[in-house]
Design an enzyme around this catalytic site. Sequence first.
Site, mmCIF file in Angstrom:
data_model
loop_
_atom_site.group_PDB
_atom_site.id
_atom_site.type_symbol
_atom_site.label_atom_id
_atom_site.label_comp_id
_atom_site.label_asym_id
_atom_site.label_seq_id
_atom_site.Cartn_x
_atom_site.Cartn_y
_atom_site.Cartn_z
ATOM 1 N N HIS A 18 -5.926 9.191 8.606
ATOM 2 C CA HIS A 18 -5.228 7.926 8.896
ATOM 3 C C HIS A 18 -3.727 8.045 8.615
ATOM 4 C CE1 HIS A 18 -6.037 6.276 4.568
ATOM 5 N NE2 HIS A 18 -4.785 6.622 4.636
ATOM 6 N N ASP A 50 3.405 -0.488 5.866
ATOM 7 C CA ASP A 50 2.274 -1.403 5.684
ATOM 8 C C ASP A 50 2.384 -2.217 4.402
ATOM 9 O OD1 ASP A 50 1.912 0.916 4.158
ATOM 10 O OD2 ASP A 50 0.125 1.556 5.228
ATOM 11 N N GLU A 81 -6.805 3.415 10.756
ATOM 12 C CA GLU A 81 -7.990 4.183 10.398
ATOM 13 C C GLU A 81 -8.640 4.760 11.657
ATOM 14 O OE1 GLU A 81 -8.852 4.853 7.401
ATOM 15 O OE2 GLU A 81 -7.791 3.362 6.200
ATOM 16 N N ASN A 113 -9.011 11.185 5.951
ATOM 17 C CA ASN A 113 -9.701 11.038 7.237
ATOM 18 C C ASN A 113 -8.717 11.056 8.410
ATOM 19 O OD1 ASN A 113 -8.400 8.615 6.958
ATOM 20 N ND2 ASN A 113 -10.227 7.333 6.996
HETATM 21 C C1 F6R Z 1 1.071 4.406 2.670
HETATM 22 C C2 F6R Z 1 0.199 4.672 3.805
HETATM 23 C C3 F6R Z 1 -0.986 5.564 3.749
HETATM 24 C C4 F6R Z 1 -0.797 6.802 2.883
HETATM 25 C C5 F6R Z 1 -2.048 7.680 2.898
HETATM 26 C C6 F6R Z 1 -1.952 8.856 1.933
HETATM 27 O O1 F6R Z 1 2.072 3.487 2.980
HETATM 28 O O2 F6R Z 1 0.445 4.086 4.811
HETATM 29 O O3 F6R Z 1 -1.316 5.955 5.060
HETATM 30 O O4 F6R Z 1 0.300 7.536 3.333
HETATM 31 O O5 F6R Z 1 -3.167 6.914 2.534
HETATM 32 O O6 F6R Z 1 -1.914 8.352 0.642
HETATM 33 P P1 F6R Z 1 -1.631 9.299 -0.612
HETATM 34 O O7 F6R Z 1 -0.233 9.790 -0.479
HETATM 35 O O8 F6R Z 1 -1.809 8.395 -1.801
HETATM 36 O O9 F6R Z 1 -2.637 10.403 -0.540
#
Ligand code: F6R
Length: 247
Positions: free
Chosen positions: A138, A67, A143, A136
């Site tokens: 995701h 992303d 989401e 959550n």
């Molecule tokens: C990052 C991404 C997100 C993260 C997720 C966890 O490219 O796509 O889905 O993997 O938000 O983030 P952290 O590792 O910061 O808890």
Amino acid sequence: MIIYAAKDYQDMSRKAANIMSAQIIMKPDAVLGLATGSTPVGMYRQLVEWYNKGDLDFSRISSVNLDEYRGLSGDNEQSYRYFMNTNLFDHVNIDKSRTFVPNGLEEDSDKACADYNEIIRSMGGVDIQLLGIGGNGHIGFNEPGDVFEKETHVVDLTESTIQANSRFFESMDEVPKQAYTMGIKNIMAARKILLVATGAAKAQALYDSLYGPITPNVPASILQLHNDVTVVADEDALSLIREKGLL
Ligand code: F6R
């Protein structure tokens, strides 16, 4: 699905780096699907360390990231391109022209998404997709919602994400309101998936994703339908799964 329990963050990072390294060694021209966020930082650091020791060669590796914020250029410190450069690409011998993140500066969102799907296809698909998980459930910027979005799409960031991100920007106006993300179909098409999780804040999401019903309300729950998923999580993240006697 294989679950590796790590005792702490460092152990998780090392175990995840081992799996990524095995992929790079077994297939030197592999396509890596990469993620940003705080969870994989230690894994990238470990990969750089092994590269510096001469144990890893990235010269034929390609990569696609999950992303990118819409509207940010790659030299903006908050962009995911910048994150990848500073955490991995600048420190190893990867050919940056073969590393891809969605084009945050493409204003035509249909084009940005179609281009990215085409890039993934033209590379012959992803060999191993690294995923973090949101509190959550995701994955990428997919989401919780009513449907599993299929391919690369544009998402409106939630008010809480915008608020949380605002601390990194000078003013609210500069905070991205949208992002481009691979969809569930892109993620599920990867030949292997490596999910990393750390900390008690992920315990519920991890339990729901791995053992709960498969529902777009918990996007990571779709991974139960993938036939080659490896989870590397520390004890805090696995605490609820242990409590339920499932591990
Ligand atoms: C990052 C991404 C997100 C993260 C997720 C966890 O490219 O796509 O889905 O993997 O938000 O983030 P952290 O590792 O910061 O808890």
